[in-house]
Design a protein around this motif. Structure first.
Motif, PDB file in Angstrom:
ATOM      1  N   PRO A 311      37.208  49.574  41.946  1.00  0.00           N
ATOM      2  CA  PRO A 311      37.824  48.267  41.730  1.00  0.00           C
ATOM      3  C   PRO A 311      38.138  48.066  40.257  1.00  0.00           C
ATOM      4  O   PRO A 311      37.349  48.446  39.377  1.00  0.00           O
ATOM      5  CB  PRO A 311      36.743  47.289  42.215  1.00  0.00           C
ATOM      6  CG  PRO A 311      35.916  48.077  43.172  1.00  0.00           C
ATOM      7  CD  PRO A 311      35.907  49.484  42.630  1.00  0.00           C
ATOM      8  N   LEU A 312      39.282  47.497  39.987  1.00  0.00           N
ATOM      9  CA  LEU A 312      39.724  47.332  38.603  1.00  0.00           C
ATOM     10  C   LEU A 312      38.708  46.531  37.784  1.00  0.00           C
ATOM     11  O   LEU A 312      38.511  46.791  36.594  1.00  0.00           O
ATOM     12  CB  LEU A 312      41.092  46.633  38.594  1.00  0.00           C
ATOM     13  CG  LEU A 312      41.872  46.640  37.283  1.00  0.00           C
ATOM     14  CD1 LEU A 312      42.106  48.052  36.786  1.00  0.00           C
ATOM     15  CD2 LEU A 312      43.193  45.899  37.455  1.00  0.00           C
ATOM     16  N   GLY A 313      38.063  45.581  38.447  1.00  0.00           N
ATOM     17  CA  GLY A 313      37.107  44.737  37.733  1.00  0.00           C
ATOM     18  C   GLY A 313      35.848  45.436  37.288  1.00  0.00           C
ATOM     19  O   GLY A 313      35.035  44.849  36.568  1.00  0.00           O
ATOM     20  N   GLU A 314      35.657  46.695  37.698  1.00  0.00           N
ATOM     21  CA  GLU A 314      34.472  47.431  37.262  1.00  0.00           C
ATOM     22  C   GLU A 314      34.668  48.059  35.891  1.00  0.00           C
ATOM     23  O   GLU A 314      33.704  48.532  35.276  1.00  0.00           O
ATOM     24  CB  GLU A 314      34.123  48.522  38.271  1.00  0.00           C
ATOM     25  CG  GLU A 314      33.581  47.984  39.594  1.00  0.00           C
ATOM     26  CD  GLU A 314      33.126  49.104  40.522  1.00  0.00           C
ATOM     27  OE1 GLU A 314      33.219  50.298  40.107  1.00  0.00           O
ATOM     28  OE2 GLU A 314      32.689  48.785  41.642  1.00  0.00           O
ATOM     29  N   TYR A 315      35.888  48.088  35.398  1.00  0.00           N
ATOM     30  CA  TYR A 315      36.158  48.712  34.107  1.00  0.00           C
ATOM     31  C   TYR A 315      35.853  47.735  32.977  1.00  0.00           C
ATOM     32  O   TYR A 315      36.263  46.562  33.004  1.00  0.00           O
ATOM     33  CB  TYR A 315      37.614  49.177  34.031  1.00  0.00           C
ATOM     34  CG  TYR A 315      37.913  50.368  34.926  1.00  0.00           C
ATOM     35  CD1 TYR A 315      37.805  51.663  34.433  1.00  0.00           C
ATOM     36  CD2 TYR A 315      38.284  50.186  36.250  1.00  0.00           C
ATOM     37  CE1 TYR A 315      38.081  52.764  35.246  1.00  0.00           C
ATOM     38  CE2 TYR A 315      38.557  51.269  37.068  1.00  0.00           C
ATOM     39  CZ  TYR A 315      38.454  52.558  36.562  1.00  0.00           C
ATOM     40  OH  TYR A 315      38.715  53.632  37.359  1.00  0.00           O
ATOM     41  N   GLU A 316      35.161  48.238  31.973  1.00  0.00           N
ATOM     42  CA  GLU A 316      34.676  47.382  30.886  1.00  0.00           C
ATOM     43  C   GLU A 316      35.802  46.670  30.150  1.00  0.00           C
ATOM     44  O   GLU A 316      35.725  45.474  29.864  1.00  0.00           O
ATOM     45  CB  GLU A 316      33.856  48.235  29.916  1.00  0.00           C
ATOM     46  CG  GLU A 316      33.055  47.427  28.895  1.00  0.00           C
ATOM     47  CD  GLU A 316      33.746  47.315  27.548  1.00  0.00           C
ATOM     48  OE1 GLU A 316      33.239  46.595  26.684  1.00  0.00           O
ATOM     49  OE2 GLU A 316      34.821  47.937  27.384  1.00  0.00           O
ATOM     50  N   GLU A 317      36.879  47.355  29.833  1.00  0.00           N
ATOM     51  CA  GLU A 317      37.985  46.743  29.098  1.00  0.00           C
ATOM     52  C   GLU A 317      38.649  45.642  29.914  1.00  0.00           C
ATOM     53  O   GLU A 317      39.059  44.601  29.360  1.00  0.00           O
ATOM     54  CB  GLU A 317      39.016  47.802  28.702  1.00  0.00           C
ATOM     55  CG  GLU A 317      40.213  47.261  27.928  1.00  0.00           C
ATOM     56  CD  GLU A 317      39.851  46.618  26.604  1.00  0.00           C
ATOM     57  OE1 GLU A 317      40.663  45.842  26.084  1.00  0.00           O
ATOM     58  OE2 GLU A 317      38.745  46.895  26.081  1.00  0.00           O
ATOM     59  N   ILE A 318      38.743  45.827  31.228  1.00  0.00           N
ATOM     60  CA  ILE A 318      39.340  44.805  32.083  1.00  0.00           C
ATOM     61  C   ILE A 318      38.478  43.558  32.073  1.00  0.00           C
ATOM     62  O   ILE A 318      38.988  42.425  31.958  1.00  0.00           O
ATOM     63  CB  ILE A 318      39.512  45.338  33.523  1.00  0.00           C
ATOM     64  CG1 ILE A 318      40.407  46.588  33.528  1.00  0.00           C
ATOM     65  CG2 ILE A 318      40.069  44.258  34.429  1.00  0.00           C
ATOM     66  CD1 ILE A 318      41.772  46.374  32.929  1.00  0.00           C
ATOM     67  N   ARG A 319      37.183  43.735  32.197  1.00  0.00           N
ATOM     68  CA  ARG A 319      36.287  42.567  32.181  1.00  0.00           C
ATOM     69  C   ARG A 319      36.405  41.819  30.854  1.00  0.00           C
ATOM     70  O   ARG A 319      36.374  40.590  30.807  1.00  0.00           O
ATOM     71  CB  ARG A 319      34.840  43.010  32.419  1.00  0.00           C
ATOM     72  CG  ARG A 319      34.602  43.587  33.815  1.00  0.00           C
ATOM     73  CD  ARG A 319      33.121  43.572  34.174  1.00  0.00           C
ATOM     74  NE  ARG A 319      32.308  44.311  33.217  1.00  0.00           N
ATOM     75  CZ  ARG A 319      32.016  45.606  33.292  1.00  0.00           C
ATOM     76  NH1 ARG A 319      32.531  46.332  34.288  1.00  0.00           N
ATOM     77  NH2 ARG A 319      31.257  46.187  32.399  1.00  0.00           N
ATOM     78  N   ARG A 320      36.524  42.564  29.771  1.00  0.00           N
ATOM     79  CA  ARG A 320      36.687  41.924  28.458  1.00  0.00           C
ATOM     80  C   ARG A 320      37.960  41.074  28.406  1.00  0.00           C
ATOM     81  O   ARG A 320      37.951  39.953  27.889  1.00  0.00           O
ATOM     82  CB  ARG A 320      36.749  42.990  27.357  1.00  0.00           C
ATOM     83  CG  ARG A 320      35.412  43.513  26.900  1.00  0.00           C
ATOM     84  CD  ARG A 320      35.601  44.582  25.832  1.00  0.00           C
ATOM     85  NE  ARG A 320      34.336  45.001  25.267  1.00  0.00           N
ATOM     86  CZ  ARG A 320      33.785  44.480  24.173  1.00  0.00           C
ATOM     87  NH1 ARG A 320      34.404  43.491  23.540  1.00  0.00           N
ATOM     88  NH2 ARG A 320      32.636  44.921  23.716  1.00  0.00           N
ATOM     89  N   ARG A 321      39.043  41.630  28.921  1.00  0.00           N
ATOM     90  CA  ARG A 321      40.323  40.917  28.849  1.00  0.00           C
ATOM     91  C   ARG A 321      40.288  39.639  29.685  1.00  0.00           C
ATOM     92  O   ARG A 321      40.829  38.607  29.271  1.00  0.00           O
ATOM     93  CB  ARG A 321      41.453  41.841  29.293  1.00  0.00           C
ATOM     94  CG  ARG A 321      41.789  42.896  28.247  1.00  0.00           C
ATOM     95  CD  ARG A 321      42.881  43.846  28.675  1.00  0.00           C
ATOM     96  NE  ARG A 321      43.250  44.721  27.564  1.00  0.00           N
ATOM     97  CZ  ARG A 321      44.180  44.444  26.667  1.00  0.00           C
ATOM     98  NH1 ARG A 321      44.861  43.302  26.752  1.00  0.00           N
ATOM     99  NH2 ARG A 321      44.458  45.281  25.692  1.00  0.00           N
ATOM    100  N   VAL A 322      39.669  39.697  30.846  1.00  0.00           N
ATOM    101  CA  VAL A 322      39.559  38.486  31.661  1.00  0.00           C
ATOM    102  C   VAL A 322      38.681  37.457  30.949  1.00  0.00           C
ATOM    103  O   VAL A 322      38.990  36.253  30.933  1.00  0.00           O
ATOM    104  CB  VAL A 322      39.008  38.833  33.049  1.00  0.00           C
ATOM    105  CG1 VAL A 322      38.730  37.553  33.848  1.00  0.00           C
ATOM    106  CG2 VAL A 322      39.993  39.719  33.816  1.00  0.00           C
ATOM    107  N   ALA A 323      37.607  37.920  30.333  1.00  0.00           N
ATOM    108  CA  ALA A 323      36.728  37.005  29.594  1.00  0.00           C
ATOM    109  C   ALA A 323      37.470  36.359  28.426  1.00  0.00           C
ATOM    110  O   ALA A 323      37.283  35.163  28.135  1.00  0.00           O
ATOM    111  CB  ALA A 323      35.503  37.756  29.085  1.00  0.00           C
ATOM    112  N   GLU A 324      38.297  37.118  27.752  1.00  0.00           N
ATOM    113  CA  GLU A 324      39.067  36.561  26.635  1.00  0.00           C
ATOM    114  C   GLU A 324      40.037  35.482  27.120  1.00  0.00           C
ATOM    115  O   GLU A 324      40.229  34.468  26.441  1.00  0.00           O
ATOM    116  CB  GLU A 324      39.820  37.687  25.914  1.00  0.00           C
ATOM    117  CG  GLU A 324      38.898  38.582  25.097  1.00  0.00           C
ATOM    118  CD  GLU A 324      39.543  39.889  24.675  1.00  0.00           C
ATOM    119  OE1 GLU A 324      40.695  40.147  25.105  1.00  0.00           O
ATOM    120  OE2 GLU A 324      38.905  40.654  23.934  1.00  0.00           O
TER     121      GLU A 324
END
Length: 578
Positions: A311-324
């Motif tokens: 799942p895309l949401g498991e990738y660290e950079e993706i989680r960072r971007r959503v958090a930003e």
């Protein structure tokens, strides 16, 4: 609050406890929101507005009948009597559906003729506006000209006739929001007195008057469907009593150096403050809607995509971007609230100027980040996505609309410059620079996760104050004002600090035992702000040690068009419009 930061003072005592909307006021706005949402669902297809470049027939009348073009007007005149904060909630809900609708509402309610009722004394002009507002009208303000709105003077002229009983107004106005549909506009024009002196005054002009013409409409890269027009006046007669009483230019949105405290509900008779609140109504809620939508679209995309069976949401950079993205929403929402509800505690006029840039740029970062996250699907139009069966998220349309927020109400680098100028002028007043005052208010008992950010904010404020005192001590005011790049950088630094302070204060107010969401949002927002501050300080230091002629001289060489830089460009007839 912003003015205090220039003096090195972080006034947590003003920010805490962070202001919240009164529950009764919140309920008063809920009904208006429900009215708007019903109308939008019945009348407005956002895709059709984008395609056709206009709002549907009869929609303005429906808004008028529902009182939504009189959001803050006294109920005695058919208005809803809402607070500025509730008006922002209505505009945000409109922007969530269709940005052109939001602009139409914000321009009329923030800059239309009815706004001036808070400032006008009894008399013919007040009677005119009251009557027209009660009867229902669409209005706006006609100030910008081809030469640029930043000029002190106006090429539009008002010539007294009939022994001063009336004026004949001639000139052309451009980029006028609601201009093509307005029935009454306030027009800025230069008046020359008997001694040859000139001043710019405001005149309320009926658009049905002989000599008044909608000369054309503007088409922008975004905001399709919002009515912006070019207005031409050819000896339009306006009675003298329809001229705004002496204003001293206060109706403009450039920052002032007044230190008077202002209450958002009761002290808005000041025309300058009214203009600032009007810009806030136009920019703040639309920025918030853009950031919220960007966050929702990012979550939607991440939730339905996998990469290499993960799942895309498991990738660290993706989680960072959503958090930003989530932090940008928190950032804008906090500033929107502080600028209106904090006005009872502090002079928020400077804050309103700074917040425009903070919110518009936060919205831009949010939608730009979402477009990057979605890749080609983000760049693709909603219609194209729908044709192939993909969720028709209008990311690219929102992207184009959001760019307009950085232009409307003043372009960002000029606002940074004006803000710094206004807040540094007091350093030159008789008696010398403002006193350093008492020691900064100690950092309150913030939750552990916010304490380092609070201490960093204070250290940046100390550095800002030191730099301001050094520059104003070294340079006469006239010379300081020629150093536009350093001034703009100082303005941006102070603005970033304001945003960080407001975010920290709001997060501290929302923190509850065992709940970390607000603290996490503030942590992400302040970390990003700290990175931007480091870059700004680096740029400012570079200005101090630069050798050689520098960018200004290079720009001058280009503008002289003496051939010195022709090797850079080659043939360019097509792009230059030659």
């Amino acid at each position: 609050m912003l003015r205090e930061l220039y003096l090195g003072r972080v006034r947590w005592d003003l920010l805490l406890p962070f202001p919240e909307q009164d529950q009764a006021d919140l309920r008063a706005g809920d009904e208006a929101l429900a009215r708007l949402r019903r109308l939008l669902a019945e009348h407005v297809d956002p895709a059709a507005v984008e395609r056709d470049g206009r709002l549907p027939e009869g929609f303005l009348a429906a808004l008028q009948d529902a009182g939504l073009l009189r959001l803050m007007i006294d109920p005695a005149l058919g208005g809803l009597g809402l607070s500025w904060l509730n008006a922002c909630r209505v505009v945000e809900a409109a922007a969530d559906w269709s940005t052109p609708v939001a602009f139409t509402l914000a321009i009329h309610n923030g800059f239309g003729s009815g706004v001036y009722l808070q400032a006008l004394p009894p008399g013919p002009l007040r009677d005119l506006i009251s009557g027209r507002v009660a009867a229902g009208l669409v209005s706006g303000t006609a100030d910008a000209e081809v030469a640029g709105a930043g000029n002190r003077g106006r090429t539009t002229v008002a010539v007294p006739v009939e022994g001063g009983a009336a004026y004949l107004i001639s000139g052309e106005k451009v980029f006028i929001g609601n201009g093509p549909v307005a029935e009454l506009v306030d027009v800025s024009a230069t008046v020359t007195d008997a001694d040859g002196g000139e001043e710019v005054r405001l005149f309320f002009v009926d658009t049905a008057s002989p000599g008044f013409e909608v000369a054309g409409t503007h088409e922008f890269m975004g905001l399709r469907g919002a009515a912006f027009g070019r207005l031409r006046l050819d000896r339009v007669r306006v009675p003298a009593e329809h001229m705004m009483p002496e204003t001293s230019g206060a109706w403009r949105m450039q920052p002032t150096t007044t230190g008077d405290r202002a209450d958002a509900q009761t002290a808005t008779a000041d025309l300058g403050l009214l203009a600032l609140f009007g810009r806030h109504l136009l920019i703040a809620p639309v920025s918030l809607a853009v950031a919220r939508a960007s966050l929702l679209w990012a979550r939607d995309f991440v939730g339905r995509r996998t990469i290499n069976e993960r799942p895309l949401g498991e990738y660290e950079e993706i989680r960072r971007r959503v958090a930003e993205n989530a932090a940008e929403v928190f950032h804008i929402e906090s500033l929107l609230t502080w600028c209106l509800l904090g006005a009872g505690r502090a002079d928020t006029c400077p804050d309103l100027t700074a917040a425009k840039n903070l919110m518009a740029l936060a919205a831009w970062r949010a939608v730009d980040g979402t477009m990057a996250l979605l890749g080609a699907e983000g760049y693709e139009t909603a219609g194209s996505k729908a044709a192939r069966g993909a969720p028709p998220l209008p990311v690219e349309r929102c992207f184009r609309d959001a760019r307009g927020l950085r232009v409307a109400g003043g372009v960002e680098f000029m606002l940074d410059l004006w803000s710094a100028e206004a807040n540094l002028r007091p350093f030159y007043e008789p008696g010398g620079p403002p006193a350093a005052g008492p020691e900064p208010v100690p950092t309150p008992g913030f939750p552990a996760g916010l304490r380092d950010h609070a201490r960093l904010v204070q250290s940046h404020a100390d550095r800002l104050a030191e730099r301001c005192r050094a520059m104003t001590g070294e340079l006469p005011l006239a010379e300081l004002l020629t150093r536009q790049r350093p001034l703009a950088l100082l303005g941006r630094i102070a603005t970033e600090l304001l945003g960080a302070c407001v975010v920290l204060a709001r997060a501290a107010g929302l923190a509850r035992p065992g709940e970390t969401a607000a603290l996490d949002l503030a942590d992400v927002a302040c970390a990003a702000s700290a990175h931007r501050l480091d870059q700004l300080w680096s740029q400012l230091a570079g200005e101090a040690v630069r050798h050689g002629p520098g960018p200004a001289a290079l720009g001058d060489a280009w503008l002289r068009d003496d051939g010195a830089l022709d090797f850079l460009i080659g043939p360019h007839d097509h792009w230059s419009g030659s």
